[in-house]
Design an enzyme around this catalytic site. Structure first.
Site, PDB file in Angstrom:
ATOM      1  N   LYS A 189     -10.406  -4.852  -5.517  1.00  0.00           N
ATOM      2  CA  LYS A 189     -11.659  -3.657  -5.955  1.00  0.00           C
ATOM      3  C   LYS A 189     -10.935  -2.491  -6.146  1.00  0.00           C
ATOM      4  O   LYS A 189     -11.385  -1.450  -6.653  1.00  0.00           O
ATOM      5  CB  LYS A 189     -12.670  -3.667  -4.913  1.00  0.00           C
ATOM      6  CG  LYS A 189     -12.180  -3.121  -3.373  1.00  0.00           C
ATOM      7  CD  LYS A 189     -13.443  -3.271  -2.458  1.00  0.00           C
ATOM      8  CE  LYS A 189     -13.074  -3.600  -1.017  1.00  0.00           C
ATOM      9  NZ  LYS A 189     -14.006  -4.415  -0.160  1.00  0.00           N
ATOM     10  N   LYS A 197       0.815  -1.038  -0.037  1.00  0.00           N
ATOM     11  CA  LYS A 197       0.087  -0.004  -0.162  1.00  0.00           C
ATOM     12  C   LYS A 197       0.866   1.339  -0.128  1.00  0.00           C
ATOM     13  O   LYS A 197       0.580   2.173  -0.629  1.00  0.00           O
ATOM     14  CB  LYS A 197      -1.001  -0.054   1.124  1.00  0.00           C
ATOM     15  CG  LYS A 197      -2.068  -1.077   0.767  1.00  0.00           C
ATOM     16  CD  LYS A 197      -3.266  -0.690   1.784  1.00  0.00           C
ATOM     17  CE  LYS A 197      -4.706  -1.619   1.377  1.00  0.00           C
ATOM     18  NZ  LYS A 197      -5.783  -1.628   2.241  1.00  0.00           N
ATOM     19  N   LYS A 241      -3.783 -10.871  -6.966  1.00  0.00           N
ATOM     20  CA  LYS A 241      -5.240 -11.045  -6.112  1.00  0.00           C
ATOM     21  C   LYS A 241      -6.234 -10.208  -6.745  1.00  0.00           C
ATOM     22  O   LYS A 241      -5.868  -9.192  -7.135  1.00  0.00           O
ATOM     23  CB  LYS A 241      -5.315 -10.826  -4.669  1.00  0.00           C
ATOM     24  CG  LYS A 241      -5.133  -9.760  -4.157  1.00  0.00           C
ATOM     25  CD  LYS A 241      -5.752  -9.888  -2.646  1.00  0.00           C
ATOM     26  CE  LYS A 241      -5.624  -8.337  -2.043  1.00  0.00           C
ATOM     27  NZ  LYS A 241      -6.342  -7.986  -0.721  1.00  0.00           N
TER      28      LYS A 241
HETATM   29  P1  TYM Z   1     -10.560  -6.656   3.224  1.00  0.00           P
HETATM   30  O1  TYM Z   1     -11.745  -5.625   3.377  1.00  0.00           O
HETATM   31  O2  TYM Z   1      -9.542  -6.395   2.270  1.00  0.00           O
HETATM   32  O3  TYM Z   1     -11.032  -7.893   2.809  1.00  0.00           O
HETATM   33  C1  TYM Z   1     -12.249  -8.645   3.464  1.00  0.00           C
HETATM   34  C2  TYM Z   1     -11.933  -9.957   3.316  1.00  0.00           C
HETATM   35  O4  TYM Z   1     -12.165 -10.697   1.730  1.00  0.00           O
HETATM   36  C3  TYM Z   1     -10.775 -11.507   1.827  1.00  0.00           C
HETATM   37  N1  TYM Z   1     -10.423 -11.140   0.397  1.00  0.00           N
HETATM   38  C4  TYM Z   1      -9.781 -12.202  -0.482  1.00  0.00           C
HETATM   39  N2  TYM Z   1     -10.186 -13.598  -0.260  1.00  0.00           N
HETATM   40  C5  TYM Z   1      -9.788 -14.276  -1.565  1.00  0.00           C
HETATM   41  N3  TYM Z   1      -9.630 -13.762  -2.747  1.00  0.00           N
HETATM   42  C6  TYM Z   1      -9.128 -12.411  -2.745  1.00  0.00           C
HETATM   43  N4  TYM Z   1      -8.972 -11.996  -4.050  1.00  0.00           N
HETATM   44  C7  TYM Z   1      -9.661 -11.521  -1.726  1.00  0.00           C
HETATM   45  N5  TYM Z   1      -9.786 -10.354  -1.575  1.00  0.00           N
HETATM   46  C8  TYM Z   1      -9.894  -9.885  -0.319  1.00  0.00           C
HETATM   47  C9  TYM Z   1      -9.935 -10.824   2.736  1.00  0.00           C
HETATM   48  O5  TYM Z   1      -8.707 -11.806   3.089  1.00  0.00           O
HETATM   49  C10 TYM Z   1     -10.635 -10.459   4.053  1.00  0.00           C
HETATM   50  O6  TYM Z   1     -10.729 -11.919   4.841  1.00  0.00           O
HETATM   51  N6  TYM Z   1      -7.865  -5.998   7.202  1.00  0.00           N
HETATM   52  C11 TYM Z   1      -8.991  -6.547   6.715  1.00  0.00           C
HETATM   53  C12 TYM Z   1     -10.347  -6.324   7.519  1.00  0.00           C
HETATM   54  C13 TYM Z   1     -10.252  -6.466   9.015  1.00  0.00           C
HETATM   55  C14 TYM Z   1     -10.257  -7.653   9.680  1.00  0.00           C
HETATM   56  C15 TYM Z   1     -10.163  -7.242  11.031  1.00  0.00           C
HETATM   57  C16 TYM Z   1     -10.399  -8.908   9.313  1.00  0.00           C
HETATM   58  C17 TYM Z   1     -10.318  -5.308   9.970  1.00  0.00           C
HETATM   59  N7  TYM Z   1     -10.220  -6.060  10.870  1.00  0.00           N
HETATM   60  C18 TYM Z   1     -10.181  -8.352  12.013  1.00  0.00           C
HETATM   61  C19 TYM Z   1     -10.541 -10.118  10.174  1.00  0.00           C
HETATM   62  C20 TYM Z   1     -10.489  -9.620  11.698  1.00  0.00           C
HETATM   63  C21 TYM Z   1      -9.198  -6.287   5.360  1.00  0.00           C
HETATM   64  O7  TYM Z   1      -8.657  -5.311   4.950  1.00  0.00           O
HETATM   65  O8  TYM Z   1     -10.020  -7.068   4.614  1.00  0.00           O
END
Ligand code: TYM
Length: 334
Positions: A201, A116, A198
């Site tokens: 969005k 990032k 990956k």
């Molecule tokens: P975020 O918002 O980027 O993504 C949400 C969830 O989607 C999964 N994900 C994917 N899985 C498979 N293939 C992909 N291409 C893909 N893109 C996204 C992510 O692994 C995630 O599970 N930091 C986290 C949000 C968060 C969180 C937490 C998660 C904040 N606090 C506490 C678990 C526990 C995040 O940015 O996810």
């Protein structure tokens, strides 16, 4: 008769736009299913979204949309606690304590921080750097046993465990060490345009991802344009055929067929037919969710009511943990 306590689950998703098919397959799809077996808390991680500059009105709208999409995807507010991260101030309180128990070196090693910062060189802010400590707070504050996420979050989870362990040994047993719940298939759905990365969005190429709200013709078009290879044979080979393998993973998730069955099904048939079949399964899997989403999103009072109820329930648990932690670290209680 001994009653075993149900294990607790926490997970979160950032409201940085409409969810992608990657978010759904890697994480959200599992969340609803886990409600039968576990005590679940699911969170819209709006504070995390601020590590990248947001348009305030859009962030507000996306937060309600994210909650609506989670409800549409099967999160049941009578069984799970659904809330918005900023509505539970205890997360930021614990965040500070955990920041003071995180090392500069370990935070510097986070690949998401490196990615990032490279993507937004004009805004490498402190929040981006300490983000994993806030994520650790989200998890540890509820003593979550399991955290269902996609593969890209596993490094952050490992750090949460390390922080918990360090805190426990410095101040006595306080936090449960959380484990990831990462399903084998679909843990990392790749970009349709560059299958070595990956699906995300934030990709500048809209053909790289499927959004949960994409219409059937858009879904079909994006799959038709998906990058494959010149071999023309539907078979799994992540190293040599990452594009086809990725499409097979998506197809497998929605049909329940394994790679061998898929290979047999498309033997002697070209990529065109295969891509259409993948698109059709995705379109029919998303159709009921999209219908629910539009219905729920239109009822703002309903969504806000669920979120208010979720925030109150989550705060009751989180405030208790913060009080305990404050006491342990020596903050004066009066
Ligand atoms: P975020 O918002 O980027 O993504 C949400 C969830 O989607 C999964 N994900 C994917 N899985 C498979 N293939 C992909 N291409 C893909 N893109 C996204 C992510 O692994 C995630 O599970 N930091 C986290 C949000 C968060 C969180 C937490 C998660 C904040 N606090 C506490 C678990 C526990 C995040 O940015 O996810």
């Amino acid at each position: 008769m001994s009653e075993t306590k149900r294990q607790r689950i926490l997970s979160g998703i950032q409201p940085t736009g409409t969810f992608t098919l990657g978010n759904y397959i890697g994480a959200v799809r599992n969340w609803a299913a886990l409600q039968d077996q576990f005590d679940c808390l699911y969170m819209v991680a709006d504070l995390h979204a601020l590590t990248v500059r947001q348009v305030p009105a859009e962030l507000r709208a996306h937060t309600r949309e994210a909650a609506s999409m989670l409800l549409a995807a099967g999160i049941d507010p009578s069984r799970s606690i659904l809330f918005v991260q900023s509505h539970v101030p205890a997360h930021t309180q614990l965040n500070w304590i955990l920041c003071c128990n995180s090392q500069f070196g370990e935070l510097s090693r986070m690949t998401q921080f490196k990615d990032k910062s490279a993507k937004h060189p004009d805004n490498v802010n402190g929040g981006l750097f300490t983000y994993p400590a806030l994520m650790a707070a989200d998890i540890l504050i509820y003593n979550a046993d399991l955290v269902p996420v996609g593969q890209d979050q596993s490094q952050h989870l490992e750090l949460a465990r390390n922080i918990a362990q360090r805190f426990n040994s410095a101040y006595s047993e306080t936090f449960v060490l959380p484990n990831g719940y990462i399903t084998k298939e679909g843990a990392k759905i790749m970009s349709l345009q560059d299958p070595l990365h990956k699906m995300s969005k934030s990709d500048t190429n809209v053909n790289a991802y499927i959004l949960m709200t994409d219409t059937p013709d858009v879904i079909l078009r994006k799959f038709k344009r998906a990058v494959t290879d010149s071999e023309g044979i539907v078979r799994a080979d992540p190293a040599e055929k990452p594009g086809v393998t990725n499409l097979m993973s998506i197809y497998s998730v929605f049909t329940g067929k394994d790679f061998e069955e898929i290979q047999r099904e498309f033997e002697g048939r070209g990529y065109g037919e295969f891509k259409e079949a993948v698109a059709e399964t995705v379109i029919s899997a998303l159709a009921p969710i999209q219908g629910e989403y539009n219905r729920i999103l239109a009822d703002k009072a309903y969504v806000d009511g669920i979120l208010a109820q979720g925030a109150a329930a989550a705060s009751r648990l989180a405030d208790r943990m913060v009080a305990k932690v404050y006491k342990k670290v020596g903050l004066l209680q009066i």
